[in-house]
Write a protein that holds these residues in place. Structure first.
Motif, PDB file in Angstrom:
ATOM      1  N   LYS A 158      25.939  55.126  11.326  1.00  0.00           N
ATOM      2  CA  LYS A 158      25.946  54.889   9.883  1.00  0.00           C
ATOM      3  C   LYS A 158      24.515  54.659   9.426  1.00  0.00           C
ATOM      4  CE  LYS A 158      30.527  52.731   9.865  1.00  0.00           C
ATOM      5  NZ  LYS A 158      31.298  51.503   9.532  1.00  0.00           N
ATOM      6  N   ARG A 159      24.260  54.850   8.143  1.00  0.00           N
ATOM      7  CA  ARG A 159      22.911  54.682   7.623  1.00  0.00           C
ATOM      8  C   ARG A 159      22.605  53.253   7.205  1.00  0.00           C
ATOM      9  NH1 ARG A 159      21.465  60.090   4.046  1.00  0.00           N
ATOM     10  NH2 ARG A 159      22.309  61.625   5.502  1.00  0.00           N
ATOM     11  N   THR A 160      23.541  52.356   7.406  1.00  0.00           N
ATOM     12  CA  THR A 160      23.357  50.971   6.985  1.00  0.00           C
ATOM     13  C   THR A 160      23.447  50.037   8.191  1.00  0.00           C
ATOM     14  OG1 THR A 160      25.729  50.759   6.529  1.00  0.00           O
ATOM     15  CG2 THR A 160      24.307  51.424   4.707  1.00  0.00           C
ATOM     16  N   GLY A 161      22.940  48.822   7.982  1.00  0.00           N
ATOM     17  CA  GLY A 161      23.031  47.815   9.025  1.00  0.00           C
ATOM     18  C   GLY A 161      21.777  47.674   9.869  1.00  0.00           C
ATOM     19  N   PHE A 162      20.687  48.344   9.479  1.00  0.00           N
ATOM     20  CA  PHE A 162      19.471  48.323  10.296  1.00  0.00           C
ATOM     21  C   PHE A 162      18.308  47.589   9.628  1.00  0.00           C
ATOM     22  CE2 PHE A 162      21.860  52.186  11.349  1.00  0.00           C
ATOM     23  CZ  PHE A 162      22.064  51.990  12.702  1.00  0.00           C
ATOM     24  N   GLY A 163      18.410  47.345   8.327  1.00  0.00           N
ATOM     25  CA  GLY A 163      17.304  46.728   7.604  1.00  0.00           C
ATOM     26  C   GLY A 163      16.944  45.339   8.107  1.00  0.00           C
ATOM     27  N   ASP A 164      17.950  44.562   8.537  1.00  0.00           N
ATOM     28  CA  ASP A 164      17.687  43.204   9.004  1.00  0.00           C
ATOM     29  C   ASP A 164      16.854  43.178  10.273  1.00  0.00           C
ATOM     30  OD1 ASP A 164      19.023  42.079   6.909  1.00  0.00           O
ATOM     31  OD2 ASP A 164      20.898  41.748   8.004  1.00  0.00           O
ATOM     32  N   ASN A 165      16.834  44.291  10.991  1.00  0.00           N
ATOM     33  CA  ASN A 165      16.095  44.330  12.250  1.00  0.00           C
ATOM     34  C   ASN A 165      14.891  45.270  12.207  1.00  0.00           C
ATOM     35  OD1 ASN A 165      19.296  43.995  13.313  1.00  0.00           O
ATOM     36  ND2 ASN A 165      17.794  42.538  14.082  1.00  0.00           N
ATOM     37  N   LEU A 166      14.487  45.626  11.002  1.00  0.00           N
ATOM     38  CA  LEU A 166      13.256  46.409  10.845  1.00  0.00           C
ATOM     39  C   LEU A 166      12.080  45.623  11.421  1.00  0.00           C
ATOM     40  CD1 LEU A 166      11.744  48.862   9.475  1.00  0.00           C
ATOM     41  CD2 LEU A 166      11.426  47.321   7.523  1.00  0.00           C
ATOM     42  N   PHE A 167      11.265  46.279  12.253  1.00  0.00           N
ATOM     43  CA  PHE A 167      10.109  45.631  12.892  1.00  0.00           C
ATOM     44  C   PHE A 167      10.517  44.315  13.558  1.00  0.00           C
ATOM     45  CE2 PHE A 167       7.912  48.001   9.345  1.00  0.00           C
ATOM     46  CZ  PHE A 167       7.312  48.948  10.162  1.00  0.00           C
ATOM     47  N   ASP A 168      11.660  44.318  14.221  1.00  0.00           N
ATOM     48  CA  ASP A 168      12.227  43.090  14.774  1.00  0.00           C
ATOM     49  C   ASP A 168      11.255  42.360  15.692  1.00  0.00           C
ATOM     50  OD1 ASP A 168      15.187  41.818  15.000  1.00  0.00           O
ATOM     51  OD2 ASP A 168      14.131  41.576  16.915  1.00  0.00           O
ATOM     52  N   GLU A 169      10.557  43.095  16.543  1.00  0.00           N
ATOM     53  CA  GLU A 169       9.655  42.458  17.508  1.00  0.00           C
ATOM     54  C   GLU A 169       8.454  41.800  16.829  1.00  0.00           C
ATOM     55  OE1 GLU A 169       8.571  45.290  20.465  1.00  0.00           O
ATOM     56  OE2 GLU A 169      10.637  45.774  20.990  1.00  0.00           O
ATOM     57  N   LEU A 170       8.130  42.248  15.625  1.00  0.00           N
ATOM     58  CA  LEU A 170       7.008  41.678  14.892  1.00  0.00           C
ATOM     59  C   LEU A 170       7.452  40.558  13.951  1.00  0.00           C
ATOM     60  CD1 LEU A 170       5.125  44.982  13.931  1.00  0.00           C
ATOM     61  CD2 LEU A 170       4.650  43.453  15.857  1.00  0.00           C
ATOM     62  N   ARG A 171       8.650  40.666  13.423  1.00  0.00           N
ATOM     63  CA  ARG A 171       9.122  39.695  12.431  1.00  0.00           C
ATOM     64  C   ARG A 171       9.595  38.389  13.050  1.00  0.00           C
ATOM     65  NH1 ARG A 171      13.576  42.794   9.175  1.00  0.00           N
ATOM     66  NH2 ARG A 171      13.807  40.798   8.098  1.00  0.00           N
ATOM     67  N   TYR A 172      10.127  38.462  14.283  1.00  0.00           N
ATOM     68  CA  TYR A 172      10.720  37.272  14.899  1.00  0.00           C
ATOM     69  C   TYR A 172       9.976  36.883  16.178  1.00  0.00           C
ATOM     70  CZ  TYR A 172      14.486  38.584  11.727  1.00  0.00           C
ATOM     71  OH  TYR A 172      15.212  38.918  10.604  1.00  0.00           O
ATOM     72  N   MET A 173      10.085  35.602  16.538  1.00  0.00           N
ATOM     73  CA  MET A 173       9.397  35.084  17.712  1.00  0.00           C
ATOM     74  C   MET A 173      10.244  35.181  18.984  1.00  0.00           C
ATOM     75  SD  MET A 173       6.522  34.170  16.356  1.00  0.00           S
ATOM     76  CE  MET A 173       5.738  33.061  17.532  1.00  0.00           C
ATOM     77  N   ASP A 174      11.544  35.424  18.827  1.00  0.00           N
ATOM     78  CA  ASP A 174      12.413  35.545  20.001  1.00  0.00           C
ATOM     79  C   ASP A 174      12.815  36.993  20.207  1.00  0.00           C
ATOM     80  OD1 ASP A 174      14.040  35.919  17.829  1.00  0.00           O
ATOM     81  OD2 ASP A 174      15.610  34.521  18.462  1.00  0.00           O
ATOM     82  N   GLU A 175      13.549  37.254  21.271  1.00  0.00           N
ATOM     83  CA  GLU A 175      14.006  38.612  21.570  1.00  0.00           C
ATOM     84  C   GLU A 175      15.283  38.907  20.786  1.00  0.00           C
ATOM     85  OE1 GLU A 175      15.245  41.435  25.395  1.00  0.00           O
ATOM     86  OE2 GLU A 175      14.543  39.375  25.697  1.00  0.00           O
ATOM     87  N   GLY A 176      15.288  40.020  20.095  1.00  0.00           N
ATOM     88  CA  GLY A 176      16.421  40.353  19.266  1.00  0.00           C
ATOM     89  C   GLY A 176      17.500  41.120  19.999  1.00  0.00           C
ATOM     90  N   TYR A 177      18.746  40.916  19.567  1.00  0.00           N
ATOM     91  CA  TYR A 177      19.867  41.670  20.126  1.00  0.00           C
ATOM     92  C   TYR A 177      20.924  41.825  19.034  1.00  0.00           C
ATOM     93  CZ  TYR A 177      21.868  36.979  20.724  1.00  0.00           C
ATOM     94  OH  TYR A 177      22.312  35.706  20.505  1.00  0.00           O
ATOM     95  N   PRO A 178      21.780  42.845  19.139  1.00  0.00           N
ATOM     96  CA  PRO A 178      22.785  43.092  18.100  1.00  0.00           C
ATOM     97  C   PRO A 178      23.721  41.907  17.919  1.00  0.00           C
ATOM     98  CG  PRO A 178      22.578  44.984  19.557  1.00  0.00           C
ATOM     99  CD  PRO A 178      21.788  43.882  20.183  1.00  0.00           C
ATOM    100  N   GLY A 179      24.068  41.642  16.689  1.00  0.00           N
ATOM    101  CA  GLY A 179      25.026  40.586  16.385  1.00  0.00           C
ATOM    102  C   GLY A 179      24.429  39.209  16.178  1.00  0.00           C
ATOM    103  N   GLN A 180      23.105  39.084  16.302  1.00  0.00           N
ATOM    104  CA  GLN A 180      22.473  37.791  16.079  1.00  0.00           C
ATOM    105  C   GLN A 180      22.551  37.372  14.611  1.00  0.00           C
ATOM    106  OE1 GLN A 180      18.663  38.849  18.043  1.00  0.00           O
ATOM    107  NE2 GLN A 180      18.580  36.686  18.622  1.00  0.00           N
ATOM    108  N   ASP A 181      22.524  36.079  14.393  1.00  0.00           N
ATOM    109  CA  ASP A 181      22.371  35.545  13.047  1.00  0.00           C
ATOM    110  C   ASP A 181      20.870  35.423  12.786  1.00  0.00           C
ATOM    111  OD1 ASP A 181      22.301  34.212  10.675  1.00  0.00           O
ATOM    112  OD2 ASP A 181      23.527  32.497  11.332  1.00  0.00           O
TER     113      ASP A 181
END
Length: 216
Positions: A34-57
């Motif tokens: 789908k084309r939706t559901g990816f904006g929250d994890n854009l540049f995930d490694e740069l935006r957050y200090m922890d390791e990202g995974y699907p389904g996180q709050d």
């Protein structure tokens, strides 16, 4: 697909070259077509200090305050400026999906990876190629002026700064037509839907056996 005519928006500066698609949207989030559901994890490694995974709050994850998109002055940005070879790496179409859903409609850089460049047009985004000297000027002005905005006119093929300086850019006429009219591949096909329907009806009459249901 949403048409692109004129974009007047806040500019976010990503001052790094060779930004690949895995940095734009990391591989662990490619769980959907789908084309939706990816904006929250854009540049995930740069935006957050922890390791990202699907389904996180994401609302409770530690934020990297040094990253440009986390800074208050760039909130609501719709124009991203970057350095050369933006969108390199794998061909994932999720990269423009994530950028678009986050709010970016324009990416301006000295050069783009070919597949990413093509995928932008297919998803209602405008990738603008400007000379490095022009990019340098945009980075400088953006750093010096909080709330810095650019005016991008697709019809005129111009980027205009707040001071009135304009930069012309090239765009393929067919891609320009599609963006101005909000036509993706499906939209283009639907323009000739009557012709397709007439061909199918004619073919069904001439070769009815082609349309017969095959019994198991």
């Amino acid at each position: 697909m949403k048409a692109y005519t004129i974009e007047q928006g806040i500019v976010a500066p990503l001052d790094r070259a060779n930004v690949d698609t895995d940095l734009i949207i990391p591989k662990q989030f490619l769980k959907s077509i789908k084309r939706t559901g990816f904006g929250d994890n854009l540049f995930d490694e740069l935006r957050y200090m922890d390791e990202g995974y699907p389904g996180q709050d994401n609302s409770i994850r530690p934020i990297n305050p040094a990253f440009v998109l986390n800074q208050a002055r760039f909130q609501g940005a719709s124009v991203l400026i970057a350095r050369q070879n933006f969108g390199c790496g794998s061909s994932r179409e999720h990269a423009p999906w994530a950028l678009n859903e986050f709010g970016f409609r324009t990416v301006i850089a000295p050069s783009f990876a070919d597949i990413f460049f093509n995928n932008c047009f297919k998803n209602g985004m405008l990738p603008v190629v400007l000379p490095e000297a022009a990019i340098d000027q945009l980075f400088k002005e953006c750093a010096e002026n909080p709330g810095y905005q650019l005016h991008i006119d697709l019809a005129a093929q111009q980027v205009k700064t707040p001071s009135g300086v304009t930069f012309d850019f090239e765009v393929d006429p067919f891609r320009k037509h599609c963006l101005l009219n909000g036509l993706d591949d499906i939209g283009l096909t639907l323009q000739v839907a009557d012709d397709i329907r007439a061909y199918e009806e004619k073919t069904q009459q001439a070769r009815p056996w082609v349309f017969q249901t095959v019994k198991a």
